[in-house]
Design a protein around this motif. Structure first.
Motif, PDB file in Angstrom:
ATOM      1  N   GLU A  30       0.804  -1.231   0.000  1.00 33.79           N
ATOM      2  CA  GLU A  30       0.000   0.000   0.000  1.00 33.79           C
ATOM      3  C   GLU A  30       0.834   1.276   0.000  1.00 33.79           C
ATOM      4  OE1 GLU A  30       0.187  -2.478   2.438  1.00 33.79           O
ATOM      5  OE2 GLU A  30      -1.341  -1.946   3.885  1.00 33.79           O
ATOM      6  N   MET A  31       2.118   1.208   0.416  1.00 36.46           N
ATOM      7  CA  MET A  31       3.013   2.373   0.438  1.00 36.46           C
ATOM      8  C   MET A  31       2.326   3.571   1.111  1.00 36.46           C
ATOM      9  SD  MET A  31       5.943   1.433  -0.865  1.00 36.46           S
ATOM     10  CE  MET A  31       6.948   2.645  -1.704  1.00 36.46           C
ATOM     11  N   GLU A  32       1.974   3.367   2.369  1.00 36.14           N
ATOM     12  CA  GLU A  32       1.300   4.427   3.129  1.00 36.14           C
ATOM     13  C   GLU A  32       2.283   5.571   3.347  1.00 36.14           C
ATOM     14  OE1 GLU A  32      -2.173   4.170   4.080  1.00 36.14           O
ATOM     15  OE2 GLU A  32      -1.507   6.240   4.048  1.00 36.14           O
ATOM     16  N   SER A  33       1.964   6.746   2.778  1.00 31.44           N
ATOM     17  CA  SER A  33       2.946   7.832   2.718  1.00 31.44           C
ATOM     18  C   SER A  33       3.177   8.562   4.040  1.00 31.44           C
ATOM     19  CB  SER A  33       2.517   8.833   1.659  1.00 31.44           C
ATOM     20  OG  SER A  33       1.362   9.512   2.095  1.00 31.44           O
ATOM     21  N   GLN A  35       1.252  10.906   4.939  1.00 36.78           N
ATOM     22  CA  GLN A  35       0.741  12.252   4.669  1.00 36.78           C
ATOM     23  C   GLN A  35      -0.787  12.246   4.639  1.00 36.78           C
ATOM     24  OE1 GLN A  35       2.778  14.839   4.194  1.00 36.78           O
ATOM     25  NE2 GLN A  35       4.676  13.678   4.140  1.00 36.78           N
ATOM     26  N   ARG A  36      -1.354  11.044   4.621  1.00 37.27           N
ATOM     27  CA  ARG A  36      -2.792  10.914   4.421  1.00 37.27           C
ATOM     28  C   ARG A  36      -3.501  10.923   5.779  1.00 37.27           C
ATOM     29  NH1 ARG A  36      -6.333   6.706   3.124  1.00 37.27           N
ATOM     30  NH2 ARG A  36      -4.862   5.261   4.076  1.00 37.27           N
ATOM     31  N   LYS A  37      -4.739  11.458   5.779  1.00 36.61           N
ATOM     32  CA  LYS A  37      -5.519  11.456   7.022  1.00 36.61           C
ATOM     33  C   LYS A  37      -6.666  10.473   6.893  1.00 36.61           C
ATOM     34  CE  LYS A  37      -4.413  16.123   8.402  1.00 36.61           C
ATOM     35  NZ  LYS A  37      -4.738  17.505   8.174  1.00 36.61           N
ATOM     36  N   TRP A  66      13.570   4.231  -1.893  1.00 40.28           N
ATOM     37  CA  TRP A  66      12.268   4.814  -2.189  1.00 40.28           C
ATOM     38  C   TRP A  66      11.810   5.746  -1.082  1.00 40.28           C
ATOM     39  CZ3 TRP A  66       9.892  -0.558  -3.710  1.00 40.28           C
ATOM     40  CH2 TRP A  66      10.284  -0.877  -5.026  1.00 40.28           C
ATOM     41  N   ASN A  67      11.210   6.853  -1.484  1.00 36.80           N
ATOM     42  CA  ASN A  67      10.621   7.813  -0.551  1.00 36.80           C
ATOM     43  C   ASN A  67       9.100   7.646  -0.588  1.00 36.80           C
ATOM     44  OD1 ASN A  67      12.788   9.515   0.607  1.00 36.80           O
ATOM     45  ND2 ASN A  67      13.312   9.727  -1.538  1.00 36.80           N
ATOM     46  N   PRO A  68       8.395   8.314   0.333  1.00 32.40           N
ATOM     47  CA  PRO A  68       6.925   8.166   0.323  1.00 32.40           C
ATOM     48  C   PRO A  68       6.266   8.586  -0.996  1.00 32.40           C
ATOM     49  CG  PRO A  68       7.635   9.095   2.393  1.00 32.40           C
ATOM     50  CD  PRO A  68       8.851   9.051   1.515  1.00 32.40           C
ATOM     51  N   ALA A  69       6.997   9.290  -1.861  1.00 31.65           N
ATOM     52  CA  ALA A  69       6.411   9.717  -3.130  1.00 31.65           C
ATOM     53  C   ALA A  69       6.274   8.580  -4.130  1.00 31.65           C
ATOM     54  CB  ALA A  69       7.246  10.832  -3.742  1.00 31.65           C
ATOM     55  N   ILE A  70       6.788   7.394  -3.812  1.00 32.55           N
ATOM     56  CA  ILE A  70       6.651   6.269  -4.736  1.00 32.55           C
ATOM     57  C   ILE A  70       5.221   5.707  -4.633  1.00 32.55           C
ATOM     58  CG2 ILE A  70       7.484   3.920  -5.233  1.00 32.55           C
ATOM     59  CD1 ILE A  70       9.440   6.119  -6.135  1.00 32.55           C
ATOM     60  N   SER A  71       4.631   5.445  -5.789  1.00 31.25           N
ATOM     61  CA  SER A  71       3.240   4.993  -5.867  1.00 31.25           C
ATOM     62  C   SER A  71       3.026   3.659  -5.151  1.00 31.25           C
ATOM     63  CB  SER A  71       2.828   4.808  -7.325  1.00 31.25           C
ATOM     64  OG  SER A  71       2.980   6.010  -8.021  1.00 31.25           O
ATOM     65  N   ALA A  72       1.772   3.398  -4.806  1.00 31.64           N
ATOM     66  CA  ALA A  72       1.398   2.115  -4.228  1.00 31.64           C
ATOM     67  C   ALA A  72       1.722   1.020  -5.242  1.00 31.64           C
ATOM     68  CB  ALA A  72      -0.080   2.110  -3.894  1.00 31.64           C
TER      69      ALA A  72
END
Lengths: 109, 154
Positions: A30-33, A35-37, A66-72
């Protein structure tokens, strides 16, 4: 919600010496960034795969941070120059400490 | 005389209130990185060394309809031999909550310094790519991506 990370890799099983092969990898995650609420307005904690490593016969040939900017369901492709027969091992390192691996035999003749 | 003195200060106060309001409107979502944040990241990695242009082919769409999955393909011109190869490539974005996207470490065994992945972009912004050669030389390039639907969920 959480999905079990399953790697999918496309790599040739045979190559000629000196041949340039393209390796394509994809892993479900899921690559939870971070940043999401969620619905209640609380920030969902970060949980991503932070590192991808490709090794041939135990020697690292390619690495991606990889940083959080990588897509799920992160996709990564790269190249490898075949020189000898051996084993390619791909490792994905998760924020929670888990490692996911995928192994592929490569015959060079 | 007195009135003339009051006038500009009131205008200033109004302008200030307007700016503060605008900031308040933008702030609740999240703080975004900017060009300075990207520069700071590059400085952290390579200090004051100035990158040259060229060598890098950065392939990103001009317009991304969905900011959640934007393909990014980078290729650096290099013979990829033990003596001369691309050591690292870093990709940054100047309009995401965090400037970093991906960092690659290449070895001569790669044969070709090229890699593709997919990234999330929160808004229309620039993608900055910097490559480090085995001899220490730096190259950089930049491309802008228009994002129709941002990829940050909110």
């Amino acid at each position: 919600m959480a999905i079990t990370p399953t790697p999918r890799v496309r790599v040739p099983t045979q190559a000629k010496p000196g041949e340039l092969i393209e390796i394509k990898t994809l892993i479900s995650h899921e690559m939870e960034s971070g940043q999401r609420k969620d619905a209640s307005g609380k920030i969902v904690p970060r949980k991503i795969i932070n590192t991808f490593v490709a090794a041939f016969n135990g020697k690292t040939v390619f690495e991606a941070e990889w940083n959080p900017a990588i897509s799920a369901n992160p996709y990564q492709s790269f190249f490898y120059k075949a020189s000898e027969s051996g084993e390619l091992v791909f490792t994905w390192k998760d924020d929670d400490g888990s490692n996911y691996t995928s192994k592929h035999k490569l015959t060079v003749a | 005389m007195n009135l003339m003195k009051v006038e500009p200060s009131r205008r200033d106060a109004l302008a200030f209130a307007g700016l503060a309001g605008l900031a308040a409107l933008l702030a609740p979502r999240m703080a975004f990185a900017d060009v300075a944040a990207v520069d700071a990241e590059i400085k952290k990695l390579y200090g004051d060394k100035k990158p040259e242009s060229g060598k890098i082919k950065l392939d990103v769409p001009e317009i991304a309809e969905n900011g959640l999955v934007v393909p990014v393909n980078v290729e650096v011109e290099s013979p990829m031999t033990e003596a001369d190869y691309v050591k690292a490539v870093h990709v940054f974005a100047d309009g995401n909550p965090l400037p970093g996207i991906v960092s690659y470490k290449f070895t001569p065994a790669c044969g070709k310094a090229a890699a593709s992945t997919r990234m999330r972009l929160a808004q229309t912004q620039n993608i900055i790519c910097i490559a480090e050669m085995s001899d220490g030389k730096l190259y950089s390039t930049k491309a802008s991506v228009k994002v129709t639907i941002g990829g940050c969920g909110g």
